[in-house]
Motif scaffolding. Sequence first.
Motif, short mmCIF file in Angstrom:
data_model
loop_
_atom_site.label_atom_id
_atom_site.label_comp_id
_atom_site.label_asym_id
_atom_site.label_seq_id
_atom_site.Cartn_x
_atom_site.Cartn_y
_atom_site.Cartn_z
N GLN A 56 0.82 -1.20 0.00
CA GLN A 56 0.00 0.00 0.00
C GLN A 56 0.86 1.26 0.00
O GLN A 56 0.53 2.26 -0.65
CB GLN A 56 -0.92 -0.02 1.21
N ALA A 57 1.98 1.19 0.72
CA ALA A 57 2.87 2.36 0.81
C ALA A 57 3.64 2.59 -0.48
O ALA A 57 3.99 3.73 -0.81
CB ALA A 57 3.84 2.18 1.97
N ALA A 58 3.91 1.51 -1.22
CA ALA A 58 4.68 1.63 -2.46
C ALA A 58 3.80 1.94 -3.66
O ALA A 58 4.22 2.61 -4.61
CB ALA A 58 5.45 0.34 -2.71
N GLY A 59 2.55 1.44 -3.64
CA GLY A 59 1.69 1.60 -4.79
C GLY A 59 2.02 0.59 -5.88
O GLY A 59 2.98 -0.17 -5.77
N PRO B 143 2.07 7.12 -3.70
CA PRO B 143 0.70 7.03 -3.20
C PRO B 143 0.26 8.36 -2.59
O PRO B 143 1.02 8.99 -1.83
CB PRO B 143 0.77 5.93 -2.14
N GLY B 144 -0.95 8.80 -2.91
CA GLY B 144 -1.41 10.10 -2.47
C GLY B 144 -2.13 10.07 -1.14
O GLY B 144 -2.60 9.02 -0.68
N GLU B 145 -2.26 11.23 -0.52
CA GLU B 145 -2.89 11.35 0.79
C GLU B 145 -4.37 10.97 0.75
O GLU B 145 -4.88 10.34 1.69
CB GLU B 145 -2.74 12.78 1.30
N SER C 64 -5.90 8.84 -1.32
CA SER C 64 -6.01 7.38 -1.45
C SER C 64 -5.77 6.68 -0.12
O SER C 64 -6.54 5.79 0.28
CB SER C 64 -4.99 6.87 -2.48
N LEU C 65 -4.73 7.08 0.58
CA LEU C 65 -4.38 6.42 1.83
C LEU C 65 -5.37 6.75 2.94
O LEU C 65 -5.66 5.90 3.79
CB LEU C 65 -2.96 6.81 2.24
N GLU C 66 -5.91 7.96 2.92
CA GLU C 66 -6.92 8.32 3.91
C GLU C 66 -8.18 7.49 3.71
O GLU C 66 -8.78 6.98 4.68
CB GLU C 66 -7.26 9.81 3.80
N LEU C 67 -8.60 7.32 2.45
CA LEU C 67 -9.78 6.52 2.17
C LEU C 67 -9.56 5.05 2.51
O LEU C 67 -10.49 4.36 2.93
CB LEU C 67 -10.19 6.68 0.70
N LEU C 68 -8.34 4.58 2.34
CA LEU C 68 -8.02 3.20 2.74
C LEU C 68 -8.23 3.03 4.24
O LEU C 68 -8.83 2.03 4.68
CB LEU C 68 -6.58 2.86 2.36
N ARG C 69 -7.76 3.98 5.03
CA ARG C 69 -7.97 3.91 6.48
C ARG C 69 -9.46 3.93 6.82
O ARG C 69 -9.93 3.19 7.69
CB ARG C 69 -7.24 5.06 7.17
N ASP C 70 -10.21 4.77 6.12
CA ASP C 70 -11.66 4.84 6.35
C ASP C 70 -12.34 3.51 6.00
O ASP C 70 -13.25 3.07 6.70
CB ASP C 70 -12.27 5.96 5.52
N LEU C 71 -11.89 2.89 4.91
CA LEU C 71 -12.48 1.63 4.48
C LEU C 71 -12.20 0.52 5.49
O LEU C 71 -13.08 -0.28 5.81
CB LEU C 71 -11.95 1.25 3.10
N ILE C 72 -10.99 0.48 6.00
CA ILE C 72 -10.64 -0.53 7.00
C ILE C 72 -11.50 -0.34 8.25
O ILE C 72 -11.99 -1.32 8.83
CB ILE C 72 -9.14 -0.45 7.34
#
Length: 283
Positions: A128-131, A261-263, A265-273
């Motif tokens: 996820q961090a690398a994309g 990876p953009g902010e 995308s990663l913020e929405l990943l945290r929300d989805l989890i």
Amino acid sequence: MSSDHRLYAYLNEEFLPLDSTYLHVSDLAIQRGYGIFDFFKTQNGHPLFLDGYLGRFFNSAQLMGLEVPLPAEDLKASITRLIQMNGLGDSGVKMILTGGYSENGYNPGPPNLIMIEQPLTLPSEAQQAAGIKIITHEYVRELAEAKTINYTVGIRLIQKVKALGADDVLYHQQGVVSEFPRSNFFIVRADNTLVTPAKEILKGITRKNVLELASKKYRVEEGTVTLENIAQAKEAFMTSTTKRILPIVEVDGKPVGNGKPGEVSLELLRDLIQLEEAQTSRE
């Protein structure tokens, strides 16, 4: 999971050892590649967003002229029993509805309903961090709104994807983007508006969840996305049941945004989890 852990499958109202669950060669899934499926994951033994997946499964069956042999509630009960029998905790469950045993290898017969459950590994934090890097290919799936078992083009392109050092392939037609073989696609514009293709796609359950999560913070659009839009995008990512949200950092050898990876995308990943965890706690 230990190597001696026995898994079970479901076939037409029977629960059988997975390693001895078979279809006859006359089935249209074998003869003609005719059938539909759907796939959901479990977390701590609880199916996530099951109603959405079952709704899509029944819709795909209707579009393909296949009748699901169980009503939704009975299908849910069979799913619950299969999960209990296998005791995997975190897993992926695949429901398959075939064209049935055919007398002439062309006309459908009564559909065969199969369910398989197997261990599931989600993308690591490092991934996820690398994309990921992707390529594009001109193609539109036939009857894209149905989740059919026809993945011929995606599978045929696996070698090309690997040869180019990429991770997946994004379909487009004359520059208008649709979807990946197994995932949906999003871009993030410079003003943080999220845009996802609306036509010639299978509408993913994770896609739906991400749209709902994103709409609480950002402007979202379901519309047309072009290859030119990707070149101008700030971020891009894919969504699917097994991948959740995976940032895309390169398309056809060219970086997306700053190539990281953009902010958003990663913020929405945290929300989805968090949404998945909340779903599990409610079960």
